[in-house]
Design an enzyme around this catalytic site. Structure first.
Site, PDB file in Angstrom:
ATOM      1  N   GLU A  80      49.211  36.120  42.534  1.00  0.00           N
ATOM      2  CA  GLU A  80      48.503  37.146  43.315  1.00  0.00           C
ATOM      3  C   GLU A  80      48.005  36.548  44.644  1.00  0.00           C
ATOM      4  OE1 GLU A  80      44.889  38.468  41.435  1.00  0.00           O
ATOM      5  OE2 GLU A  80      44.767  40.276  42.675  1.00  0.00           O
ATOM      6  N   LYS A 105      47.859  47.186  43.887  1.00  0.00           N
ATOM      7  CA  LYS A 105      47.010  46.923  42.710  1.00  0.00           C
ATOM      8  C   LYS A 105      46.197  48.170  42.363  1.00  0.00           C
ATOM      9  CE  LYS A 105      43.538  43.467  41.317  1.00  0.00           C
ATOM     10  NZ  LYS A 105      43.064  42.108  41.644  1.00  0.00           N
ATOM     11  N   CYS A 152      47.156  41.616  38.539  1.00  0.00           N
ATOM     12  CA  CYS A 152      45.990  40.998  37.880  1.00  0.00           C
ATOM     13  C   CYS A 152      45.143  41.892  36.968  1.00  0.00           C
ATOM     14  CB  CYS A 152      45.117  40.293  38.894  1.00  0.00           C
ATOM     15  SG  CYS A 152      43.974  39.180  38.048  1.00  0.00           S
TER      16      CYS A 152
HETATM   17  N1  LIG Z   1      42.223  38.941  40.601  1.00  0.00           N
HETATM   18  C1  LIG Z   1      41.606  39.647  39.671  1.00  0.00           C
HETATM   19  O1  LIG Z   1      41.757  40.863  39.587  1.00  0.00           O
HETATM   20  N2  LIG Z   1      40.803  38.944  38.847  1.00  0.00           N
HETATM   21  C2  LIG Z   1      39.881  39.552  37.960  1.00  0.00           C
HETATM   22  C3  LIG Z   1      39.629  38.737  36.764  1.00  0.00           C
HETATM   23  C4  LIG Z   1      40.588  38.957  35.656  1.00  0.00           C
HETATM   24  O2  LIG Z   1      41.256  39.972  35.603  1.00  0.00           O
HETATM   25  O3  LIG Z   1      40.663  38.102  34.774  1.00  0.00           O
END
Ligand SMILES: NC(=O)NCCC(=O)O
Length: 358
Positions: free
Chosen positions: A93, A170, A207
């Site tokens: 990401e 996203k 993510c």
């Molecule tokens: N980049 C992101 O969405 N991180 C959030 C934490 C997770 O999803 O573990």
């Protein structure tokens, strides 16, 4: 019982690739998943490459210099992926930048944003795609000039021909811990696009979408056989969830899933607080890597290192998706019409939950 009940087989990777990985200081692992032979369909073998990496330079280095260093690092890893016969490669990401959203500062971080269609990183990936006949999935911070210069967290999908196939933004933005991403961009508006490539139908669930079973489901509804999950997440927040969520999604949706996480700890000159009464600090925590691939039958590869840059090469026969679907047929037993109706009611402001009382 082992957490890896049906282990993937180890792939024999070319000696030239193994020695290049060693010289370039990254881990290289290869695994394979098989499917049963069929009478009417030939095996549909595809090799995917998952790349996890640290940021090579301190976060206060000039923006252009950081981006150039990341391009160089990825170039040398993708070259090895090509030697390994990778057909589709996916990066982590926001791969062209530190994961600086924890700081809540706008500059210089918003300067890392680029056009998904013709920004320098997309052009760089188009060259890689053409050179190596590889589909490239490139998750970046996107700036959309057509819509007022808005920012998005997006993955650009580039065909092996070098053409930009499209982008997937996203859908779910975290509001947890120091993941202050909502300061920068909004929930994606591209829905659940699936990209038909020469090597299979692919999708990108970025993510935090990993925690949302319906997000995986909708990519699957659109026909995704492989769902990449480029991530940035830290040990103390999510490491206990990491081995489970994407693996469960592969089972639930009869597809392959590919979670990827960056590695290392990224330091910022200005301290920031977490809004929890704790002391101001200079880093978000340790990104624990551990990228892996899960198959629709519940098997998975081991994860890459928690600390080192790495390339995971995974060969899969996509026929396994339909074979598992025919066995378990969740798409037939799913009762989606019942949930569609009830969810439509449940999201209304004056919804009355169906609770039976004495
Ligand atoms: N980049 C992101 O969405 N991180 C959030 C934490 C997770 O999803 O573990």
């Amino acid at each position: 019982m082992s957490l890896f009940p049906v282990q993937s087989r180890k792939l024999n990777l070319p000696a030239a690739a193994l020695s290049a990985a060693q010289e370039r200081d990254f881990e290289l692992q290869g695994y394979g998943f098989e499917a049963a032979p069929e009478q009417l369909r030939r095996p549909r073998i595809v090799r995917v490459g998952l790349v996890q990496n640290k940021i090579p330079l301190p976060t206060d280095t000039a923006v252009a210099v950081q981006v150039a260093a990341l391009h160089r690092r990825i170039e040398e890893i993708v070259e090895v992926a090509a030697i390994c016969g990778v057909n589709i490669v996916c990066f982590q990401e926001a791969w062209t930048m530190p994961f600086a959203f924890c700081t809540r500062e706008k500059l210089p971080w918003t300067e890392f944003a680029e056009s998904a269609e013709d920004g320098p990183t997309t052009k760089f990936c188009q060259e890689l795609a053409k050179k190596y006949n590889m589909v490239v999935v490139s998750p970046i911070l996107e700036r959309d000039e057509i819509h007022g210069g808005t920012l998005w967290n997006a993955a650009v999908v580039i065909s092996n021909s070098g053409a930009v196939l499209g982008k997937s933004r996203k859908n779910h933005i975290p509001r947890v811990g120091d993941f202050n991403e909502s300061t920068y961009y909004m929930e994606g508006n591209t829905g659940h696009p699936v990209f038909q490539t020469q090597f299979g139908t692919i999708a990108v669930n970025i993510c935090y979408g990993r925690h949302h079973p319906l997000n995986w489901l909708m990519f699957s509804m659109n026909g995704a056989e492989i769902i990449f999950n480029p991530s940035a997440t830290i040990g103390k927040l999510s490491e206990s969830l990491w081995p489970i969520e994407a693996r469960n999604a592969a089972i639930a949706n009869h597809c392959f899933t590919c979670p990827i996480n960056r590695v290392g700890t990224e330091y910022y000159k200005n301290a920031f607080t977490s809004g929890d009464g704790g002391k101001a600090h200079h880093d978000l925590g340790h990104f624990y890597g551990s990228s892996y691939v899960a198959a629709p039958d519940g098997s998975r590869t081991p994860g890459l290192s928690r600390t080192r840059d790495g390339l995971l090469v995974v060969e899969m026969d996509l026929n396994l998706c339909r074979q598992v679907s025919d066995k378990w047929n969740f798409k037939m037993t799913g009762r989606y019409e019942m949930y569609a109706d009830k969810l439509t009611e449940a999201v209304q402001p004056y919804f009355i939950p169906s609770i039976i009382k004495e």
